[in-house]
Design a protein around this motif. Structure first.
Motif, short mmCIF file in Angstrom:
data_model
loop_
_atom_site.label_atom_id
_atom_site.label_comp_id
_atom_site.label_asym_id
_atom_site.label_seq_id
_atom_site.Cartn_x
_atom_site.Cartn_y
_atom_site.Cartn_z
N VAL A 129 -7.78 14.46 6.17
CA VAL A 129 -8.93 13.60 5.87
C VAL A 129 -9.43 13.83 4.44
N ASN A 130 -9.41 15.06 3.98
CA ASN A 130 -9.92 15.39 2.65
C ASN A 130 -8.96 15.08 1.52
N THR A 131 -7.70 14.83 1.84
CA THR A 131 -6.71 14.53 0.81
C THR A 131 -6.90 13.08 0.35
N PRO A 132 -7.04 12.85 -0.96
CA PRO A 132 -7.21 11.48 -1.46
C PRO A 132 -6.04 10.59 -1.09
N GLY A 133 -6.35 9.32 -0.83
CA GLY A 133 -5.32 8.36 -0.42
C GLY A 133 -4.18 8.24 -1.42
N GLY A 134 -4.47 8.41 -2.69
CA GLY A 134 -3.41 8.33 -3.70
C GLY A 134 -2.41 9.46 -3.60
N GLU A 169 -0.14 -8.33 15.12
CA GLU A 169 -1.42 -8.80 14.57
C GLU A 169 -2.41 -7.67 14.27
N TYR A 170 -1.93 -6.65 13.56
CA TYR A 170 -2.80 -5.60 13.04
C TYR A 170 -3.34 -6.07 11.70
N ASN A 171 -4.08 -7.17 11.72
CA ASN A 171 -4.51 -7.85 10.50
C ASN A 171 -5.46 -7.02 9.65
N GLY A 172 -6.34 -6.27 10.27
CA GLY A 172 -7.26 -5.43 9.50
C GLY A 172 -6.50 -4.38 8.70
N LEU A 173 -5.55 -3.74 9.33
CA LEU A 173 -4.74 -2.73 8.66
C LEU A 173 -3.92 -3.35 7.53
N THR A 175 -4.60 -6.11 5.90
CA THR A 175 -5.50 -6.58 4.84
C THR A 175 -5.91 -5.42 3.93
N VAL A 176 -6.30 -4.31 4.52
CA VAL A 176 -6.67 -3.14 3.73
C VAL A 176 -5.45 -2.65 2.94
N GLY A 177 -4.30 -2.67 3.56
CA GLY A 177 -3.07 -2.21 2.91
C GLY A 177 -2.64 -3.06 1.73
N ARG A 178 -3.07 -4.31 1.68
CA ARG A 178 -2.71 -5.18 0.55
C ARG A 178 -3.23 -4.66 -0.78
N SER A 180 -3.12 -1.70 -1.80
CA SER A 180 -2.39 -0.49 -2.18
C SER A 180 -0.99 -0.83 -2.66
N GLN A 181 -0.48 0.02 -3.55
CA GLN A 181 0.90 -0.15 -3.98
C GLN A 181 1.88 0.39 -2.94
N ASN A 182 1.34 1.11 -1.94
CA ASN A 182 2.16 1.67 -0.87
C ASN A 182 2.01 0.84 0.40
N PRO A 183 3.10 0.30 0.89
CA PRO A 183 2.99 -0.52 2.09
C PRO A 183 2.66 0.33 3.32
N PRO A 184 1.97 -0.26 4.28
CA PRO A 184 1.69 0.49 5.53
C PRO A 184 2.98 0.70 6.30
N VAL A 185 3.01 1.75 7.09
CA VAL A 185 4.16 1.98 7.97
C VAL A 185 3.68 2.03 9.39
#
Length: 185
Positions: A129-134, A169-173, A175-178, A180-185
């Motif tokens: 949780v404390n590790t930055p998303g980047g 239809e995990y649209n929220g995930l 949308t947030v993932g858009r 980022s330069q890293n695609p969701p998995v």
């Protein structure tokens, strides 16, 4: 009887730490378990701040539930997230001795073993949780989770691809993932 109010009643007149239920915590409306957990947490944090090397807590008259609660507070107080700090903070308290009723020694050891495992899991989660998303991309996160649980029985990990996320239809995930330069998995 007790000296420093800023320490919330944790120092006795000889300057030694004692674990007591601090009245100031009761005023905040905390339940007895949370009060005890927080008092143990603050006792260890205060001991570290004051560069005390050992702490002794007499729980010989405490119930096993109270022992478990105190151990949780003590374990929580040892967590640090210093991955990004050049100077790592070392805890000054090197030992904590908890005195228990001899009749409860085996059960107390079992409780402590369980709390040590629980702390490891909580610390692992807090680090994520404390590790930055980047620094923790979805791919890295997935790999860390798979590595952590690879050898565990009764743990199944299902990683969904971006295409599966769209189909389900995990649209929220998505949308947030858009953003980022890293695609969701």
């Amino acid at each position: 009887k007790y000296l420093a109010k800023k320490r919330q009643g944790l120092l006795n007149s000889q300057g030694e730490f004692e674990l007591i239920t601090a009245p100031i915590l009761e005023e905040k409306g905390l339940g007895k378990d949370e009060n005890l957990r927080l008092t143990a947490y603050k006792a260890l944090k205060s001991a570290n701040s004051d560069k005390i090397q050992s702490l002794e807590i007499d729980l010989s008259k405490a119930s096993l539930d109270q022992l478990a609660t105190v151990l949780e507070g003590l374990h929580y107080a040892t967590y640090t997230f210093d991955q990004y700090k050049s100077k790592k903070k070392k805890l000054s308290v090197e030992s904590v001795k908890v005195i228990v009723n001899p009749d409860n020694l085996l059960k107390a050891n079992e409780i402590n073993d369980h709390k040590v495992k629980e702390k490891s899991s909580i610390d692992f989660t807090r680090d994520l949780v404390n590790t930055p998303g980047g620094d923790l991309t979805p791919q890295d996160y997935t790999q860390i989770i798979q590595d952590r649980f690879a050898q565990r029985a009764n743990v199944n990990i299902n990683v969904k691809t971006q295409q599966t996320l769209k189909e389900e239809e995990y649209n929220g995930l998505l949308t947030v993932g858009r953003g980022s330069q890293n695609p969701p998995v």
